[in-house]
Design a protein around this motif. Structure first.
Motif, PDB file in Angstrom:
ATOM      1  N   TRP A 185       3.620  -0.350  -5.160  1.00  0.00           N
ATOM      2  CA  TRP A 185       3.025   0.853  -4.570  1.00  0.00           C
ATOM      3  C   TRP A 185       1.542   0.687  -4.243  1.00  0.00           C
ATOM      4  CZ3 TRP A 185       6.743   3.287  -2.694  1.00  0.00           C
ATOM      5  CH2 TRP A 185       7.952   3.478  -3.389  1.00  0.00           C
ATOM      6  N   ALA A 189       0.287   1.231  -0.527  1.00  0.00           N
ATOM      7  CA  ALA A 189      -0.762   2.180  -0.140  1.00  0.00           C
ATOM      8  C   ALA A 189      -1.862   1.483   0.652  1.00  0.00           C
ATOM      9  CB  ALA A 189      -1.344   2.849  -1.394  1.00  0.00           C
ATOM     10  N   GLN A 192      -0.625   0.937   4.206  1.00  0.00           N
ATOM     11  CA  GLN A 192      -0.618   2.207   4.931  1.00  0.00           C
ATOM     12  C   GLN A 192      -2.042   2.615   5.340  1.00  0.00           C
ATOM     13  OE1 GLN A 192       2.020   4.536   5.792  1.00  0.00           O
ATOM     14  NE2 GLN A 192       3.101   2.584   5.595  1.00  0.00           N
ATOM     15  N   GLU A 193      -2.988   2.354   4.476  1.00  0.00           N
ATOM     16  CA  GLU A 193      -4.396   2.645   4.790  1.00  0.00           C
ATOM     17  C   GLU A 193      -4.864   1.839   5.995  1.00  0.00           C
ATOM     18  OE1 GLU A 193      -8.721   2.350   2.455  1.00  0.00           O
ATOM     19  OE2 GLU A 193      -6.837   1.925   1.399  1.00  0.00           O
ATOM     20  N   ALA A 216      -1.086   7.028   2.290  1.00  0.00           N
ATOM     21  CA  ALA A 216      -1.802   6.082   1.421  1.00  0.00           C
ATOM     22  C   ALA A 216      -2.565   6.820   0.321  1.00  0.00           C
ATOM     23  CB  ALA A 216      -2.765   5.239   2.255  1.00  0.00           C
ATOM     24  N   THR A 219      -0.241   8.217  -2.333  1.00  0.00           N
ATOM     25  CA  THR A 219       0.320   7.136  -3.150  1.00  0.00           C
ATOM     26  C   THR A 219      -0.681   6.666  -4.190  1.00  0.00           C
ATOM     27  OG1 THR A 219       1.671   6.421  -1.261  1.00  0.00           O
ATOM     28  CG2 THR A 219       1.399   4.868  -3.078  1.00  0.00           C
ATOM     29  N   TYR A 220      -1.955   6.551  -3.790  1.00  0.00           N
ATOM     30  CA  TYR A 220      -2.996   6.168  -4.751  1.00  0.00           C
ATOM     31  C   TYR A 220      -3.106   7.216  -5.859  1.00  0.00           C
ATOM     32  CZ  TYR A 220      -4.911   2.384  -1.842  1.00  0.00           C
ATOM     33  OH  TYR A 220      -5.083   1.217  -1.154  1.00  0.00           O
ATOM     34  N   CYS A 234     -10.047   5.244   0.444  1.00  0.00           N
ATOM     35  CA  CYS A 234      -9.113   5.716   1.473  1.00  0.00           C
ATOM     36  C   CYS A 234      -9.529   7.096   1.977  1.00  0.00           C
ATOM     37  CB  CYS A 234      -7.703   5.756   0.906  1.00  0.00           C
ATOM     38  SG  CYS A 234      -6.455   6.381   2.045  1.00  0.00           S
TER      39      CYS A 234
END
Length: 601
Positions: A185, A189, A192-193, A216, A219-220, A234
């Motif tokens: 994960w 993330a 995705q960022e 992202a 998820t973080y 992010c």
């Protein structure tokens, strides 16, 4: 080194050629990075191994223990700075960028042969089948640098740095699926960022870019405090994207979501969110002030008092002149307390004065405000004079100035009689409306001209003023001014309970001739604060005959007196006057006396 690695791959950089250290440059070469530079030894040798080739750089640094940051680079001549600049340009253009381009070609061929195409994608999904049943961890499985996943990520990063955004986004999307299936994960993330940033740089698919950034970020957050820095990074990238598109209000929301468990971190984010609300169109002032107050509270909790004061002071301008009295009182109260904690008592007193007349607060809150205010004043060790101090509240409409000019010998109680009663008596003494003059006009001619339009009082006799103070419970002493040789002033000590109103009568006795002006009232609160209230009298219109214009009366004339020694007077006695007399008989008696005497009665 040149004989070993070749003449094109080795460079010798000679610097610090200004041996005397007297050369000064306009700007320190590393001014923006001075906090990150640390010179530990007198001589520092640095060898860079880069991309399989050795680039040796031998740097000689002279240093003394008293080296100050402003002297950093003082041994560099302008030729040295040019040598550093040329070295970095050559390193970038001849080594770094060509290597990245070559690496992109090799990685792209490798990824195309192993991961792109329907066959390779189906093979990859079949190989990863069943991994969704694995336990969730923060980092997921371990990927070596030589693994295909790591190589795809390197391909996307290199393409992004060289601004080949189409290749970058295709690489990131390819690896994103792998990380999701592997439940890696944190890496998911991160990818995705980068997809969101790549879409933003392509300036297309705005919704897709925001979706990836939010995905992202969320998820973080699910991974907890271990990746809080990643979530902050992010969120800040996401905010800059929103600001570029003038979505200032949405950026403020992201700032608020970035706030974590760390108090200082949250304070900074809340303050930045407040500025976004201020810059939004139209400005959202209430949210601006609210987030400033929240930020100040967080600064205070982590002992950043100066920053807490700064944010609260900015919030003062928002609530000034509004009906949000409770918030306004809270802001001034805490600013006063914090300034006092820093030893800045004078500034603290000015803020505490703003909340003393908080009649909308509960009795408990008002007692707290007053107690802290007096405590701060006592710490200053001096007496404060405050204009229009709101303790007590003075009912200025109740102000009455009573003086005796000996034009009539009525009792002091006559001053409280309504003006209409006196006016009715005057009307009974006027002979007729057609008469050109009456006895009041005759009397005015006997008064000296300079006293005609003035209030007159006699030296040695008291003039009094009545005021009504009203407020919460406290003790005070009141006077009409400072004592000097030409005046005698009275003082009154009194206490007020909560909501109580009392009438205070003060006197001033002039001792010499001259001009007496009553300018206001002065009182001392709890032996530590002196209150001043200047009398600003309302304008009074003179009553004149019908059909004529009303002359304006000076507002200060009611409180200004000419002090004289005495006024001449004529006393007469009428023997055997009946105890009860009709008004008509009294009028005829006065007219008869006026006809027989050259002095008016």
């Amino acid at each position: 080194m040149r004989s070993t690695f070749g003449p094109n791959d080795c460079q010798l950089l000679c610097i610090n050629s200004s041996q005397d250290g007297q050369t000064r440059h306009k700007d320190t070469p590393w001014a923006t990075f001075v906090n990150y530079l640390t010179l530990k030894d007198y001589y520092l040798s640095v060898t860079y191994l880069f991309m399989g080739k050795c680039l040796g750089i031998l740097c000689w640094f002279k240093r003394s223990d008293a080296l100050a940051t402003e002297h950093l680079g003082c041994f560099l001549k302008l030729d040295d700075l040019n040598e550093i600049k040329n070295l970095m340009q050559e390193l970038s253009s001849k080594h770094i960028i060509p290597y990245m381009e070559q690496k992109i070609r090799l990685l792209n061929q490798q990824v195309s042969s192993t991961r792109k195409g329907f066959r390779n994608q189906f093979k990859n999904l079949w190989w990863r089948k069943g991994k969704e049943d694995a336990l969730d961890t923060t980092n997921g499985p371990v990927y070596t640098f030589s693994s295909i996943e790591s190589q795809i990520r390197v391909l996307g990063d290199y393409a992004f740095m060289l601004r080949d955004y189409e290749l970058a986004v295709s690489s990131y999307r390819l690896i994103s699926t792998d990380y999701k299936l592997d439940k890696a994960w944190k890496r998911y993330a991160g990818v995705q960022e980068m997809i969101g940033l790549t879409y933003f740089m392509l300036d297309q698919s705005q919704k897709e870019a925001e979706y990836c950034m939010e995905n992202a970020f969320n998820t973080y957050l699910k991974l907890g405090s271990a990746v809080q820095q990643n979530a902050t990074r992010c969120g800040l990238w996401w905010i800059e994207m929103l600001k570029t598109r003038n979505q200032i209000k949405e950026a403020a929301t992201v700032y608020f979501r970035i706030c974590g468990e760390d108090l200082l971190h949250s304070a900074v984010m809340l303050e930045q969110a407040s500025f976004c609300y201020l810059l939004s169109k139209p400005p959202m002032l209430h949210k601006y002030g609210f987030h400033l107050v929240l930020s100040g509270d967080h600064y205070k909790k982590c002992d950043q008092i100066k920053h807490a004061i700064r944010t609260y002071r900015n919030a003062v301008s928002v609530y000034r002149g509004t009906t949000w009295n409770l918030i306004k009182d809270r802001v001034h109260f805490h600013i006063g307390q914090w300034y006092a904690s820093l030893g800045m008592y004078d500034v603290a007193v000015t803020h505490m004065l703003e909340i003393l007349a908080s009649s909308h607060q509960s009795k408990t809150s008002q007692e707290l405000f007053l107690r802290d205010f007096l405590h701060i004043v006592q710490k200053t060790g001096k007496t404060f004079e405050v204009l229009k101090l709101q303790l007590p509240v003075i009912n200025i409409s109740s102000l009455k100035v009573i003086f005796e000019d000996h034009r009539t010998y009525a009792s002091p109680a006559a001053a409280s009689i309504k003006e209409g009663v006196w006016r009715s008596l005057e009307e009974d003494m006027i002979p007729s409306l057609s008469a050109k003059s009456n006895w009041l006009d005759v009397q005015s001619k006997l008064i000296p001209r300079k006293y005609k339009e003035s209030n007159i009082c006699v030296a040695g006799e008291a003039n009094s003023s009545n005021v009504e103070p009203q407020n919460d419970e406290y003790k005070t002493s009141t006077s009409t001014g400072d004592i000097n040789s030409s005046l005698v002033l009275s003082e009154v000590d009194f206490s007020l309970e909560g909501g109580e109103t009392i009438l205070v009568q003060l006197t001033v006795t002039p001792r010499v001739e001259g001009i007496l002006t009553i300018v206001g009232v002065k009182w001392k609160l709890s032996s530590s604060v002196v209150g001043l209230h200047n009398f600003e009298s309302n304008s009074v219109n003179k009553r004149i005959a019908k059909g004529r214009r009303k002359a304006k009366h000076s507002p200060s004339a009611d409180l200004k007196f000419i002090v004289i020694k005495s006024l001449p007077s004529l006393q007469g006695f009428i023997p055997s006057l009946p105890e009860k007399t009709y008004a008509g008989d009294l009028r005829h008696l006065v007219l008869e006396l006026n006809n027989q005497s050259k002095f008016p009665v």
